[in-house]
Design a protein around this motif. Structure first.
Motif, PDB file in Angstrom:
ATOM      1  N   CYS A   1       0.845  -1.203   0.000  1.00 54.63           N
ATOM      2  CA  CYS A   1       0.000   0.000   0.000  1.00 54.63           C
ATOM      3  C   CYS A   1       0.882   1.255   0.000  1.00 54.63           C
ATOM      4  N   PRO A   2       0.797   2.086  -1.046  1.00 51.88           N
ATOM      5  CA  PRO A   2       1.700   3.228  -1.128  1.00 51.88           C
ATOM      6  C   PRO A   2       1.316   4.364  -0.180  1.00 51.88           C
ATOM      7  N   SER A   3       0.034   4.429   0.192  1.00 56.27           N
ATOM      8  CA  SER A   3      -0.383   5.606   0.962  1.00 56.27           C
ATOM      9  C   SER A   3      -0.398   5.344   2.461  1.00 56.27           C
TER      10      SER A   3
ATOM     11  N   ALA B   1      -2.577   3.539   3.790  1.00 53.17           N
ATOM     12  CA  ALA B   1      -3.981   3.374   4.175  1.00 53.17           C
ATOM     13  C   ALA B   1      -4.204   1.994   4.790  1.00 53.17           C
ATOM     14  N   SER B   2      -3.489   0.995   4.294  1.00 51.53           N
ATOM     15  CA  SER B   2      -3.592  -0.350   4.867  1.00 51.53           C
ATOM     16  C   SER B   2      -2.595  -0.451   6.000  1.00 51.53           C
TER      17      SER B   2
ATOM     18  N   VAL C   1      -8.087  -0.745   7.057  1.00 52.04           N
ATOM     19  CA  VAL C   1      -7.900   0.202   5.950  1.00 52.04           C
ATOM     20  C   VAL C   1      -8.410   1.565   6.422  1.00 52.04           C
TER      21      VAL C   1
ATOM     22  N   CYS D   1      -7.241   5.928   1.691  1.00 52.62           N
ATOM     23  CA  CYS D   1      -7.178   4.899   0.640  1.00 52.62           C
ATOM     24  C   CYS D   1      -7.570   5.554  -0.677  1.00 52.62           C
ATOM     25  N   SER D   2      -6.683   5.397  -1.682  1.00 50.31           N
ATOM     26  CA  SER D   2      -6.949   6.036  -2.969  1.00 50.31           C
ATOM     27  C   SER D   2      -7.802   5.148  -3.859  1.00 50.31           C
ATOM     28  N   GLY D   3      -7.905   3.883  -3.519  1.00 49.95           N
ATOM     29  CA  GLY D   3      -8.607   2.948  -4.387  1.00 49.95           C
ATOM     30  C   GLY D   3      -7.738   2.485  -5.540  1.00 49.95           C
TER      31      GLY D   3
ATOM     32  N   GLU E   1      -5.924  -0.077  -5.763  1.00 46.42           N
ATOM     33  CA  GLU E   1      -6.011  -1.537  -5.875  1.00 46.42           C
ATOM     34  C   GLU E   1      -4.663  -2.250  -5.960  1.00 46.42           C
ATOM     35  N   LEU E   2      -3.588  -1.587  -5.552  1.00 46.69           N
ATOM     36  CA  LEU E   2      -2.303  -2.302  -5.534  1.00 46.69           C
ATOM     37  C   LEU E   2      -2.366  -3.476  -4.553  1.00 46.69           C
ATOM     38  N   CYS E   3      -3.204  -3.315  -3.525  1.00 47.95           N
ATOM     39  CA  CYS E   3      -3.274  -4.350  -2.497  1.00 47.95           C
ATOM     40  C   CYS E   3      -4.139  -5.534  -2.899  1.00 47.95           C
TER      41      CYS E   3
ATOM     42  N   ARG F   1      -9.760  -8.802  -0.512  1.00 48.12           N
ATOM     43  CA  ARG F   1      -9.967  -7.357  -0.692  1.00 48.12           C
ATOM     44  C   ARG F   1     -10.702  -7.059  -1.989  1.00 48.12           C
TER      45      ARG F   1
ATOM     46  N   ILE G   1     -11.032   0.502  -0.460  1.00 43.43           N
ATOM     47  CA  ILE G   1     -10.975  -0.948  -0.323  1.00 43.43           C
ATOM     48  C   ILE G   1     -11.798  -1.436   0.860  1.00 43.43           C
TER      49      ILE G   1
HETATM   50  S1  SF4 Z   1      -6.304   0.576  -2.679  1.00 42.42           S
HETATM   51 FE1  SF4 Z   1      -5.128  -0.700  -1.300  1.00 42.42          FE
HETATM   52  S2  SF4 Z   1      -3.025  -0.187  -1.848  1.00 42.42           S
HETATM   53 FE2  SF4 Z   1      -4.257   1.423  -2.723  1.00 42.42          FE
HETATM   54  S3  SF4 Z   1      -4.315   3.009  -1.145  1.00 42.42           S
HETATM   55 FE3  SF4 Z   1      -6.126   1.712  -0.766  1.00 42.42          FE
HETATM   56  S4  SF4 Z   1      -5.463   0.204   0.727  1.00 42.42           S
HETATM   57 FE4  SF4 Z   1      -3.616   1.128  -0.130  1.00 42.42          FE
END
Ligand code: SF4
Ligand code: SF4
Lengths: 242, 249
Positions: free
Chosen positions: B72-74, B76-77, B87, B92-94, B96-98, B107, B116
């Motif tokens: 998770c880059p931000s 948020a997770s 989360v 969370c930007s949404g 979806e890297l996670c 998820r 997420i």
């Molecule tokens: S979508 Fe997943 S990886 Fe992306 S910011 Fe939200 S929790 Fe983190």
């Protein structure tokens, strides 16, 4: 700088101000940016940094907000400045700095390699070709910074605003995909600029403190220009400025 | 001692009534077609040649070493001290890297919130001293939740009393905190975690951009540190040479 040596004005106050504005915002945005990216796989700074900064600012949400707003102020001020001073400042700067042809790039890379080798006492027999206002390394760095700054501003805006304004889930993965690629480009561009900044700061502080002085007072020693930038000196001579 | 929350699922008591799923959807108001938990039904022919069904209630396994948090880059997770993986919807930007990072497919991107969604062990309920909604509703008492660090808790007692298994493979062993009791039966492959193909952008960032950038910047710093040191040594030598020549005069 000794006041007895003849100097000429080579930078206006607004150019100096925008340079230091840019430097200050870069520092702040890099420090906050490295604080936001906290996951082990994507993190760049040591793990303590995001934790420290997030605790300091009362959570990552505040840090993201600060970074996003800071980024928009940075891009906005520089954008407006560039528009208002396009003919007077930006165009001459671009003319001096942009490396657009492969031939120019090769020439600049070779002069940069020689300059770097000289630092270590290597390639002594090879002399650096006479320089204009900017040398090869400065031109390459300048071109890279302009391209990367544009990329950073555009991707940063998308990274900050798109989750608030766009419907990722409804786009069948497209907007999220753009977000992920924007993140990669944003990060790669920042790293590229940082790479160049190491050299930029070293030269300004250690090798050529005269140029740092110029970025503070706007004045440059005529003798320094004559010695370091003979082509520029010739140009100034032609214009009757020295 | 800090709590370590775990979920136990006794597959011999599950009757596939889906009460847990319904309770979870109601608790979290998940959009139609989405659920934070599930019951997987695996049919197979046993050693005696007879058809058999095994039931596996599942959800986020609140792994000790969660790859969803790592990618998770931000930020948020994240993982709470008591082991619950959460989360933060405000950041969370949404992106979806996670989502493909989770080998349990726990998820999904919520189309209403654009962030997420996943099982949180009903963290707000737990913090009030309640049980997760799925556990509370489980008709067959197949789901048991609690603090594994408390020796008097039901989960601690049960963990000691029976043979529990985790959904782990040689490839995926990230410390799940969800246990399954199957009365000695082998767990079918169909419910085992699988490594998903990651997003190309994430892989590129992780394996190329970040290491190259770190190496490059480190290398540049080393080069210019070297140049600075050389300059200092040269200057010293210059000074001592000059002093030497002065003395000779
Ligand atoms: S979508 Fe997943 S990886 Fe992306 S910011 Fe939200 S929790 Fe983190
Ligand atoms: S099960 Fe998936 S979502 Fe839950 S903690 Fe493990 S990796 Fe993350």
């Amino acid at each position: 700088m000794s006041s007895t040596k003849p100097t000429i004005k080579v930078r206006t106050k607004d150019v100096i101000a925008i340079h230091w504005f840019n430097a200050f915002f870069w520092l702040t945005l890099v420090l906050t940016g490295f604080g936001i990216i906290s996951g082990d796989f994507v993190r760049l700074a040591p793990a303590f940094w995001p934790t420290f900064l997030q605790n300091l600012l009362g959570g990552n949400a505040n840090l993201v907000l600060l970074h996003g707003i800071g980024g928009m102020v940075w891009a906005g001020v520089i954008g407006v400045y560039a528009l208002l001073n396009f003919k007077r400042v930006v165009l001459p700067f671009l003319k001096n700095v942009l490396v657009l042809t492969p031939k120019a790039a090769i020439a600049d890379v070779s002069s940069m390699v020689i300059t770097l080798a000289h630092l270590f006492g290597l390639l002594k027999h090879q002399s650096v070709p006479p320089q204009g206002r900017y040398n090869g390394a400065q031109r390459l760095l300048g071109t890279m910074i302009i391209a990367c700054s544009l990329a950073i501003a555009v991707t940063g805006m998308y990274l900050f605003l798109s989750p608030m304004l766009l419907d990722f889930a409804a786009s069948a993965g497209v907007l999220g995909g753009v977000f992920r690629w924007a993140l990669v480009i944003h990060l790669a561009a920042v790293l590229l600029v940082l790479l160049g900044l190491v050299a930029h700061i070293y030269f300004a502080v250690v090798e050529e403190p005269e140029s740092l002085e110029t970025m503070k007072s706007g004045e440059a020693e005529v003798a320094f220009i004559k010695h370091h930038n003979p082509l520029w000196y010739a140009e100034l001579e032609r214009e009757g400025k020295v | 001692m800090v709590a370590k929350y775990v979920m136990l699922a006794d597959t011999t008591r599950c009757i596939n009534c889906k009460a847990c799923e319904v309770a979870c959807r109601a608790e979290w108001d998940t959009p139609l077609g989405y659920s934070r938990d599930w019951v997987k039904e695996v049919e197979y022919v046993n050693a005696k040649g007879l058809p058999e069904v095994q039931l596996f209630p599942g959800r986020c396994q609140h792994c000790d070493d969660p790859p969803c948090v790592e990618v998770c880059p931000s930020g948020a997770s994240w993982k709470r001290e008591d082991g619950i993986v959460l989360v933060d919807h405000a950041i969370c930007s949404g992106c979806e890297l996670c989502v493909p990072a989770c080998p349990y497919d726990a998820r999904w991107l919520n189309p209403v919130t654009n962030t997420i969604s996943k099982c949180t062990f009903c963290q707000p309920r737990i913090d009030k001293g309640l049980q997760p909604a799925c556990v509370e509703t489980c008709v067959g008492h197949a789901l048991i939740f609690g603090d594994a660090n408390d020796p008097n808790s039901a989960v601690s007692q049960l963990l000691k009393a029976k043979e529990w298994q985790k959904l782990v493979t040689d490839e995926v062993n990230i410390g799940p905190n969800h246990y399954y009791y199957t009365a000695g039966k082998a767990i079918p492959d169909a419910v085992m975690p699988k490594l998903n193909e990651r997003h190309l952008s994430g892989t590129l960032m992780e394996n190329i951009v970040n290491p190259l950038g770190t190496l490059g910047i480190g290398g540049m710093m080393a080069v210019f540190l070297g140049a600075g040191i050389k300059k200092l040594i040269d200057r010293r030598q210059d000074v001592s040479n000059k002093e030497g020549s002065h003395e000779q005069h």
